[in-house]
Design an enzyme around this catalytic site. Structure first.
Site, PDB file in Angstrom:
ATOM      1  N   TYR A   1       3.214   6.261  -5.545  1.00  0.00           N
ATOM      2  CA  TYR A   1       2.242   6.677  -4.527  1.00  0.00           C
ATOM      3  C   TYR A   1       1.441   7.882  -5.035  1.00  0.00           C
ATOM      4  O   TYR A   1       0.211   7.899  -4.971  1.00  0.00           O
ATOM      5  CB  TYR A   1       2.962   7.017  -3.213  1.00  0.00           C
ATOM      6  CG  TYR A   1       2.019   7.136  -2.032  1.00  0.00           C
ATOM      7  CD1 TYR A   1       1.507   6.002  -1.398  1.00  0.00           C
ATOM      8  CD2 TYR A   1       1.629   8.374  -1.543  1.00  0.00           C
ATOM      9  CE1 TYR A   1       0.632   6.106  -0.318  1.00  0.00           C
ATOM     10  CE2 TYR A   1       0.757   8.491  -0.464  1.00  0.00           C
ATOM     11  CZ  TYR A   1       0.271   7.353   0.146  1.00  0.00           C
ATOM     12  OH  TYR A   1      -0.607   7.454   1.216  1.00  0.00           O
TER      13      TYR A   1
ATOM     14  N   THR B   1       0.516   6.264  11.652  1.00  0.00           N
ATOM     15  CA  THR B   1       0.188   4.840  11.631  1.00  0.00           C
ATOM     16  C   THR B   1       1.460   4.060  11.274  1.00  0.00           C
ATOM     17  O   THR B   1       2.477   4.663  10.893  1.00  0.00           O
ATOM     18  CB  THR B   1      -0.894   4.577  10.568  1.00  0.00           C
ATOM     19  OG1 THR B   1      -0.346   4.936   9.297  1.00  0.00           O
ATOM     20  CG2 THR B   1      -2.159   5.395  10.828  1.00  0.00           C
TER      21      THR B   1
ATOM     22  N   ILE C   1      -5.414  -7.657   4.187  1.00  0.00           N
ATOM     23  CA  ILE C   1      -4.512  -8.682   3.635  1.00  0.00           C
ATOM     24  C   ILE C   1      -3.901  -9.559   4.734  1.00  0.00           C
ATOM     25  O   ILE C   1      -3.674 -10.739   4.549  1.00  0.00           O
ATOM     26  CB  ILE C   1      -3.418  -8.031   2.752  1.00  0.00           C
ATOM     27  CG1 ILE C   1      -2.624  -9.077   1.986  1.00  0.00           C
ATOM     28  CG2 ILE C   1      -2.511  -7.138   3.573  1.00  0.00           C
ATOM     29  CD1 ILE C   1      -1.705  -8.491   0.907  1.00  0.00           C
TER      30      ILE C   1
ATOM     31  N   SER D   1      -4.918  10.810  -0.577  1.00  0.00           N
ATOM     32  CA  SER D   1      -3.828  11.389   0.216  1.00  0.00           C
ATOM     33  C   SER D   1      -3.638  12.822  -0.259  1.00  0.00           C
ATOM     34  O   SER D   1      -4.130  13.193  -1.338  1.00  0.00           O
ATOM     35  CB  SER D   1      -2.548  10.585  -0.053  1.00  0.00           C
ATOM     36  OG  SER D   1      -1.395  11.285   0.377  1.00  0.00           O
TER      37      SER D   1
ATOM     38  N   ASN E   1      -9.945   1.912   1.690  1.00  0.00           N
ATOM     39  CA  ASN E   1      -8.893   2.517   2.522  1.00  0.00           C
ATOM     40  C   ASN E   1      -7.554   1.778   2.433  1.00  0.00           C
ATOM     41  O   ASN E   1      -6.510   2.363   2.726  1.00  0.00           O
ATOM     42  CB  ASN E   1      -9.412   2.532   3.970  1.00  0.00           C
ATOM     43  CG  ASN E   1      -8.327   2.769   4.994  1.00  0.00           C
ATOM     44  OD1 ASN E   1      -7.917   3.898   5.221  1.00  0.00           O
ATOM     45  ND2 ASN E   1      -7.829   1.692   5.622  1.00  0.00           N
TER      46      ASN E   1
ATOM     47  N   ASP F   1      -6.781  -9.942  -0.195  1.00  0.00           N
ATOM     48  CA  ASP F   1      -5.897  -8.977  -0.847  1.00  0.00           C
ATOM     49  C   ASP F   1      -6.723  -8.190  -1.869  1.00  0.00           C
ATOM     50  O   ASP F   1      -7.314  -8.803  -2.778  1.00  0.00           O
ATOM     51  CB  ASP F   1      -4.774  -9.771  -1.535  1.00  0.00           C
ATOM     52  CG  ASP F   1      -3.714  -8.911  -2.177  1.00  0.00           C
ATOM     53  OD1 ASP F   1      -3.973  -7.727  -2.465  1.00  0.00           O
ATOM     54  OD2 ASP F   1      -2.606  -9.436  -2.409  1.00  0.00           O
ATOM     55  N   VAL F   2      -6.748  -6.870  -1.763  1.00  0.00           N
ATOM     56  CA  VAL F   2      -7.561  -6.074  -2.699  1.00  0.00           C
ATOM     57  C   VAL F   2      -7.068  -6.156  -4.140  1.00  0.00           C
ATOM     58  O   VAL F   2      -7.787  -5.791  -5.068  1.00  0.00           O
ATOM     59  CB  VAL F   2      -7.671  -4.580  -2.270  1.00  0.00           C
ATOM     60  CG1 VAL F   2      -8.467  -4.428  -0.984  1.00  0.00           C
ATOM     61  CG2 VAL F   2      -6.301  -3.917  -2.170  1.00  0.00           C
TER      62      VAL F   2
ATOM     63  N   VAL G   1      -0.426  10.858   9.027  1.00  0.00           N
ATOM     64  CA  VAL G   1      -1.106  10.282  10.185  1.00  0.00           C
ATOM     65  C   VAL G   1      -0.131   9.247  10.768  1.00  0.00           C
ATOM     66  O   VAL G   1       0.414   8.434  10.006  1.00  0.00           O
ATOM     67  CB  VAL G   1      -2.419   9.575   9.764  1.00  0.00           C
ATOM     68  CG1 VAL G   1      -3.177   9.072  10.981  1.00  0.00           C
ATOM     69  CG2 VAL G   1      -3.295  10.503   8.921  1.00  0.00           C
TER      70      VAL G   1
ATOM     71  N   LYS H   1      -2.513   7.796  -5.990  1.00  0.00           N
ATOM     72  CA  LYS H   1      -3.469   8.606  -5.220  1.00  0.00           C
ATOM     73  C   LYS H   1      -4.158   9.655  -6.097  1.00  0.00           C
ATOM     74  O   LYS H   1      -5.304  10.024  -5.836  1.00  0.00           O
ATOM     75  CB  LYS H   1      -2.759   9.242  -4.022  1.00  0.00           C
ATOM     76  CG  LYS H   1      -2.276   8.218  -2.969  1.00  0.00           C
ATOM     77  CD  LYS H   1      -3.404   7.392  -2.384  1.00  0.00           C
ATOM     78  CE  LYS H   1      -2.994   6.535  -1.208  1.00  0.00           C
ATOM     79  NZ  LYS H   1      -4.111   5.735  -0.659  1.00  0.00           N
TER      80      LYS H   1
HETATM   81  N1  LIG Z   1      -0.554   7.400   7.354  1.00  0.00           N
HETATM   82  C1  LIG Z   1      -0.484   8.457   6.560  1.00  0.00           C
HETATM   83  O1  LIG Z   1       0.313   9.371   6.784  1.00  0.00           O
HETATM   84  C2  LIG Z   1      -1.421   8.574   5.376  1.00  0.00           C
HETATM   85  C3  LIG Z   1      -1.587   9.834   4.777  1.00  0.00           C
HETATM   86  C4  LIG Z   1      -2.452   9.963   3.696  1.00  0.00           C
HETATM   87  C5  LIG Z   1      -3.146   8.871   3.232  1.00  0.00           C
HETATM   88  N2  LIG Z   1      -2.969   7.654   3.828  1.00  0.00           N
HETATM   89  C6  LIG Z   1      -3.758   6.529   3.306  1.00  0.00           C
HETATM   90  O2  LIG Z   1      -4.619   6.076   4.329  1.00  0.00           O
HETATM   91  C7  LIG Z   1      -4.929   4.700   4.102  1.00  0.00           C
HETATM   92  C8  LIG Z   1      -4.780   3.925   5.402  1.00  0.00           C
HETATM   93  O3  LIG Z   1      -3.394   3.898   5.757  1.00  0.00           O
HETATM   94  P1  LIG Z   1      -2.888   3.900   7.278  1.00  0.00           P
HETATM   95  O4  LIG Z   1      -2.223   5.204   7.504  1.00  0.00           O
HETATM   96  O5  LIG Z   1      -3.975   3.496   8.180  1.00  0.00           O
HETATM   97  O6  LIG Z   1      -1.728   2.786   7.209  1.00  0.00           O
HETATM   98  P2  LIG Z   1      -1.661   1.284   7.761  1.00  0.00           P
HETATM   99  O7  LIG Z   1      -0.482   0.664   7.119  1.00  0.00           O
HETATM  100  O8  LIG Z   1      -1.732   1.276   9.233  1.00  0.00           O
HETATM  101  O9  LIG Z   1      -3.022   0.637   7.215  1.00  0.00           O
HETATM  102  C9  LIG Z   1      -3.171   0.164   5.907  1.00  0.00           C
HETATM  103  C10 LIG Z   1      -3.896  -1.169   5.984  1.00  0.00           C
HETATM  104  O10 LIG Z   1      -4.075  -1.665   4.636  1.00  0.00           O
HETATM  105  C11 LIG Z   1      -3.787  -3.051   4.646  1.00  0.00           C
HETATM  106  N3  LIG Z   1      -3.408  -3.460   3.285  1.00  0.00           N
HETATM  107  C12 LIG Z   1      -2.281  -3.144   2.621  1.00  0.00           C
HETATM  108  N4  LIG Z   1      -2.259  -3.756   1.434  1.00  0.00           N
HETATM  109  C13 LIG Z   1      -3.418  -4.444   1.316  1.00  0.00           C
HETATM  110  C14 LIG Z   1      -3.975  -5.274   0.326  1.00  0.00           C
HETATM  111  N5  LIG Z   1      -3.306  -5.515  -0.826  1.00  0.00           N
HETATM  112  N6  LIG Z   1      -5.186  -5.828   0.522  1.00  0.00           N
HETATM  113  C15 LIG Z   1      -5.868  -5.596   1.695  1.00  0.00           C
HETATM  114  N7  LIG Z   1      -5.372  -4.831   2.696  1.00  0.00           N
HETATM  115  C16 LIG Z   1      -4.162  -4.267   2.497  1.00  0.00           C
HETATM  116  C17 LIG Z   1      -2.647  -3.197   5.637  1.00  0.00           C
HETATM  117  O11 LIG Z   1      -2.485  -4.534   6.089  1.00  0.00           O
HETATM  118  C18 LIG Z   1      -3.071  -2.226   6.735  1.00  0.00           C
HETATM  119  O12 LIG Z   1      -3.877  -2.858   7.704  1.00  0.00           O
HETATM  120  C19 LIG Z   1      -4.014   4.242   2.964  1.00  0.00           C
HETATM  121  O13 LIG Z   1      -4.724   4.235   1.735  1.00  0.00           O
HETATM  122  C20 LIG Z   1      -2.955   5.318   2.943  1.00  0.00           C
HETATM  123  O14 LIG Z   1      -2.325   5.426   1.672  1.00  0.00           O
HETATM  124  C21 LIG Z   1      -2.123   7.485   4.883  1.00  0.00           C
END
Ligand SMILES: NC(=O)c1ccc[n+]([C@@H]2O[C@H](COP(=O)([O-])OP(=O)(O)OC[C@H]3O[C@@H](n4cnc5c(N)ncnc54)[C@H](O)[C@@H]3O)[C@@H](O)[C@H]2O)c1
Length: 274
Positions: free
Chosen positions: A175, A210, A40, A157, A104, A77-78, A208, A179
Site C-alpha cells: 500500500y 469507507t 470493478i 494517501s 481513485n 477492472d483498472v 476516511v 501510494k
Molecule cells: N478510506 C481511507 O481511509 C483512505 C485513506 C487514504 C486514501 N484512500 C484511497 O482513496 C481511494 C478510494 O477509497 P475509498 O476509501 O473510497 O474505499 P472504497 O473501498 O469504498 O472504494 C474503492 C472503490 O474502488 C473500487 N475498485 C477496487 N479495485 C478496483 C479495480 N481493480 N478496478 C476498478 N475499481 C476498483 C472498489 O470496488 C470501490 O468501489 C482509494 O485509492 C484509497 O486507497 C482511502
C-alpha cells in the site's frame, strides 16, 4: 441554486461505485460535470473485504441523477487495459474526451494475519499503481490531441508521503509503495502534460470511514500492530468525511486550481505533519 462551475466538463472517475469515488461523482455532477463512473463491481480474492457491487454502482447513478447530473456507468477492472479502453470509448461516445480524470480506484489489504505476503504486495501494486497508470495513460493522449487542457487528480494517501505504520507485511508495504508510486506517476505526467495546459496533482487523504477501512480485518490489524497507536491525526479529528476529499478535488479541478500542478495535497487533519 448551485453554481454550475463545471458545466460542459466531462469527468472520468474510477472506483466510483461507492465511498470517496461516489462522493466525487456526485459533487462534480452537482456543479455540472458529466460523469463516466467506472468500477470493478466484483471481489478480488486477496482483498479481505467486499469490493463494490453492481447495485453500488447503480446507487451512484441514482445519486448523480438526483442532483440533475448525467452519468454513464461502466463495470471494469483498472488492472485490465482492455477494460479501461472500453470505458474510455464509452465516455468519448457519450460525452466526449474527458476534461477531468480522477484516478481513485484502490484497495487496502491490511489484515490481522496475512496468508501470502507476495500476493498481497503484488495485488496492491497492480490495482493502486498499475491501475492508476493504465487510467491516465489511456486518457492523457486524447487530452493532448484535443488541446483544450484538463485536470488529472490521482488519489494517493498519507501512506504516499509517509511510511508510518509499516510492519513488514506485504499489504502495508504494498500500500505504501503503491501510494508513493502514484506520486512518481503524478510528477512524471505533470512534466509531460504541463506544456499542453493539462494539470496533474495528487491528493493524500488520512483515514476516511469507507468500506475499505470499516471491516473486522482492519480492526484486527490495528489490534495486532504496535505502531497503530501512532496512526492518529494531529487535529482531534478521528476520521475525515468523503466530502472533505471531494472539496479538495473540486479545488484542484475548478478555476481555483488553474495554475496548480505537480502538487501533493494532504487532506489529513495534520497526520503527515506530525
Ligand atoms: N478510506 C481511507 O481511509 C483512505 C485513506 C487514504 C486514501 N484512500 C484511497 O482513496 C481511494 C478510494 O477509497 P475509498 O476509501 O473510497 O474505499 P472504497 O473501498 O469504498 O472504494 C474503492 C472503490 O474502488 C473500487 N475498485 C477496487 N479495485 C478496483 C479495480 N481493480 N478496478 C476498478 N475499481 C476498483 C472498489 O470496488 C470501490 O468501489 C482509494 O485509492 C484509497 O486507497 C482511502
Amino acid at each position: 441554486m448551485e453554481q454550475k462551475s463545471l458545466a460542459g466538463k466531462v469527468a472520468f472517475i474510477t472506483g466510483a461505485a461507492r465511498g470517496q469515488g461516489r462522493s466525487h461523482a456526485v459533487e462534480l455532477a452537482r456543479r455540472g460535470a458529466r460523469i463516466l463512473a467506472m468500477d470493478i463491481c466484483e471481489d478480488v480474492d486477496s482483498v479481505p473485504y467486499s469490493l463494490a457491487s453492481r447495485s453500488d454502482l447503480d446507487q451512484t447513478v441514482a445519486e448523480v441523477e438526483a442532483v440533475g447530473g448525467e452519468i454513464v456507468a461502466v463495470q471494469g477492472d483498472v488492472r485490465e487495459t482492455a477494460d479501461v479502453a472500453a470505458a474510455v470509448d464509452k465516455c468519448v461516445e457519450a460525452f466526449g474526451v474527458p476534461d477531468i480524470v480522477i484516478a481513485n480506484a484502490g484497495v487496502n489489504l491490511q489484515r490481522g494475519s496475512e496468508p501470502d505476503a507476495q500476493v498481497a504486495f503484488m495485488d496492491t501494486i497492480m490495482i493502486n499503481l498499475v491501475g492508476v497508470w493504465n487510467t491516465v495513460h489511456a486518457i492523457a493522449p486524447l487530452m493532448v490531441e484535443r488541446d483544450q487542457g484538463g485536470s488529472i487528480v490521482l488519489i494517493s494517501s498519507t501512506n504516499g508521503l509517509s511510511g508510518r505504520g509499516g510492519d513488514g507485511s506485504g499489504a502495508v508495504t504494498g500500500y505504501t509503495a503503491s501510494k508513493h508510486g502514484v506520486v512518481g506517476i503524478m510528477r512524471s505526467f505533470m512534466n509531460w502534460l504541463a506544456p499542453y495546459g493539462i494539470r496533474v496533482n495528487s491528493i493524500h487523504p488520512a483515514g476516511v470511514p469507507t468500506p475499505m477501512v470499516a471491516h473486522p480485518e482492519m480492526q484486527a490489524w490495528f489490534a495486532g500492530n504496535p505502531n497503530a497507536q501512532w496512526m492518529g491525526n494531529a487535529m482531534p479529528v478521528a476520521m475525515l468525511d468523503p466530502l472533505d476529499i471531494s472539496r479538495a478535488v473540486l479545488y484542484l479541478v475548478e478555476e481555483s486550481g488553474r495554475n496548480i500542478t505537480g502538487v501533493t495535497l494532504p487532506v489529513d487533519a495534520g497526520f503527515t505533519g506530525k
